[in-house]
Design a protein around this motif. Structure first.
Motif, short mmCIF file in Angstrom:
data_model
loop_
_atom_site.label_atom_id
_atom_site.label_comp_id
_atom_site.label_asym_id
_atom_site.label_seq_id
_atom_site.Cartn_x
_atom_site.Cartn_y
_atom_site.Cartn_z
N GLN A 145 56.21 83.41 -11.44
CA GLN A 145 55.36 83.19 -10.46
C GLN A 145 56.02 81.85 -9.98
O GLN A 145 56.38 80.75 -10.58
CB GLN A 145 54.12 82.73 -11.01
CG GLN A 145 52.97 82.84 -9.48
CD GLN A 145 51.49 82.72 -9.79
OE1 GLN A 145 51.26 83.20 -10.89
NE2 GLN A 145 50.66 82.53 -8.92
N LYS A 148 53.64 78.71 -4.41
CA LYS A 148 52.81 78.83 -3.42
C LYS A 148 52.58 80.44 -3.19
O LYS A 148 53.35 81.27 -3.80
CB LYS A 148 53.66 78.21 -2.34
CG LYS A 148 54.91 79.01 -1.87
CD LYS A 148 55.37 78.33 -0.68
CE LYS A 148 56.75 79.02 -0.24
NZ LYS A 148 57.19 78.40 1.42
N GLY A 149 51.89 80.55 -2.27
CA GLY A 149 51.42 81.92 -1.55
C GLY A 149 51.51 81.84 -0.18
O GLY A 149 51.30 80.63 0.48
N ARG A 161 46.47 85.12 -0.70
CA ARG A 161 47.51 84.72 -0.41
C ARG A 161 48.52 86.00 -1.11
O ARG A 161 48.52 86.02 -2.34
CB ARG A 161 47.90 83.34 -0.79
CG ARG A 161 47.31 82.40 -0.03
CD ARG A 161 47.71 80.86 -0.42
NE ARG A 161 47.07 79.92 0.31
CZ ARG A 161 47.68 79.24 1.19
NH1 ARG A 161 48.76 79.56 1.74
NH2 ARG A 161 47.12 78.42 1.93
N SER A 162 49.51 86.22 -0.34
CA SER A 162 50.77 86.96 -0.91
C SER A 162 51.61 86.00 -1.99
O SER A 162 52.08 85.19 -1.37
CB SER A 162 51.65 87.60 0.05
OG SER A 162 50.81 88.33 0.87
N PRO A 163 51.60 86.29 -3.33
CA PRO A 163 52.42 85.46 -4.02
C PRO A 163 53.71 85.29 -3.90
O PRO A 163 54.48 86.45 -3.66
CB PRO A 163 52.03 86.15 -5.51
CG PRO A 163 51.78 87.51 -5.20
CD PRO A 163 50.98 87.61 -3.91
N TRP A 164 54.42 84.31 -4.29
CA TRP A 164 55.88 84.37 -4.21
C TRP A 164 56.29 84.04 -5.63
O TRP A 164 55.65 83.74 -6.65
CB TRP A 164 56.25 82.94 -3.41
CG TRP A 164 56.16 82.90 -2.02
CD1 TRP A 164 54.92 82.80 -1.13
CD2 TRP A 164 57.18 82.96 -0.97
NE1 TRP A 164 55.28 82.99 -0.04
CE2 TRP A 164 56.47 83.19 0.00
CE3 TRP A 164 58.55 83.21 -1.18
CZ2 TRP A 164 57.37 83.31 1.28
CZ3 TRP A 164 59.44 83.37 -0.17
CH2 TRP A 164 58.94 83.34 1.23
N TRP A 165 57.67 84.66 -5.80
CA TRP A 165 58.18 84.71 -7.25
C TRP A 165 59.47 83.89 -7.15
O TRP A 165 60.26 83.99 -6.23
CB TRP A 165 58.32 85.93 -7.36
CG TRP A 165 56.72 86.79 -7.56
CD1 TRP A 165 56.28 87.38 -6.76
CD2 TRP A 165 56.03 86.79 -8.56
NE1 TRP A 165 55.08 87.64 -6.88
CE2 TRP A 165 55.15 87.54 -8.20
CE3 TRP A 165 56.11 86.40 -10.09
CZ2 TRP A 165 53.78 87.62 -9.41
CZ3 TRP A 165 54.92 86.73 -10.94
CH2 TRP A 165 53.86 87.44 -10.49
N GLN A 209 55.92 88.90 -2.90
CA GLN A 209 55.56 90.29 -3.39
C GLN A 209 55.07 91.00 -2.07
O GLN A 209 54.35 90.52 -1.27
CB GLN A 209 54.41 90.11 -4.31
CG GLN A 209 53.97 91.33 -4.89
CD GLN A 209 52.92 91.12 -6.31
OE1 GLN A 209 53.18 90.06 -6.84
NE2 GLN A 209 52.38 92.28 -6.68
#
Length: 212
Positions: A145, A148-149, A161-165, A209
């Motif tokens: 993960q 941020k999102g 929020r749409s998660p960032w990876w 994501q």
């Protein structure tokens, strides 16, 4: 390999005999299925520590980088070491420095959406899974993960929020990853690549994501 480096790797091999376990060594030969049975080249002893040669600390779940103690005369950058559910890829073997490895927690396939061509009235222009072209298939990698999102476009009160990876993946000759490529992991999650940086340790990607 110079004599100093060879002595260093011999020392790693002796330490691995005392501290390590047996790992299957896979060497990819194509952009598909890098840990398939046909890619198995040897079984080696190896031990991993969270970048602490004194073995005085435990691994951090947010940090995929590890040091590998193994016979570096047998391994190359991009190789995989597999012991059951424990999977690592060799990220770097630099002169007189520890062998860098990345612990893998997911298996990823990278595809590229079909590019629209032509002018004038066109059909549906969005990404269609059936039209995506496979670039790298079933590669173990690190997907952790990010920090941020991203808010949805609607930004409704109940929206999350749409998660960032953050994704670490070995490089393969002739395959250049770029923004908008799609990554699908073994859990069925899809990610859209936002940035792709090719480093001397492989690909470092950031991805959002995708919503389904």
């Amino acid at each position: 390999m110079n004599s100093v480096q060879e002595k260093l790797y011999k020392g790693y091999a002796k330490a691995a005999l005392k501290l390590g376990q047996q790992y299957d060594l896979y060497r990819p030969t194509a952009a598909d299925y890098p840990v398939a049975p046909a890619q198995l080249v040897a079984t080696v002893m190896a031990s991993f520590n969270p970048q602490d040669m004194k073995y005085g600390s435990a691994g951090d779940y947010a940090k995929p980088g590890w040091y590998c103690l193994t016979d570096g005369r047998l391994t190359k950058v991009g190789d995989y070491l597999v012991n059951g559910a424990e999977v690592y890829f060799i990220a770097a073997q630099q002169l007189a420095l520890p062998i860098d490895a990345v612990r893998c927690n997911r298996v990823a396939t990278v595809t590229r959406p079909k590019q629209q061509s032509g002018a004038g009235a066109q059909g549906y222009g969005g990404s269609v899974v059936a039209d995506e072209v496979a670039l790298m298939t079933q590669w173990p990698c690190s997907i952790l993960q990010g920090t941020k999102g991203e808010k949805t476009e609607a930004n409704l009160p109940a929206d999350i929020r749409s998660p960032w990876w953050a994704i670490l993946l070995p490089a393969w000759p002739g395959v250049v990853l770029r923004s908008t490529d799609v990554i699908t992991d073994d859990l069925g999650r899809r990610y859209t690549v936002s940035s792709a940086e090719l480093t001397d340790r492989g690909w470092r990607l950031t991805a959002m994501q995708a919503q389904t």
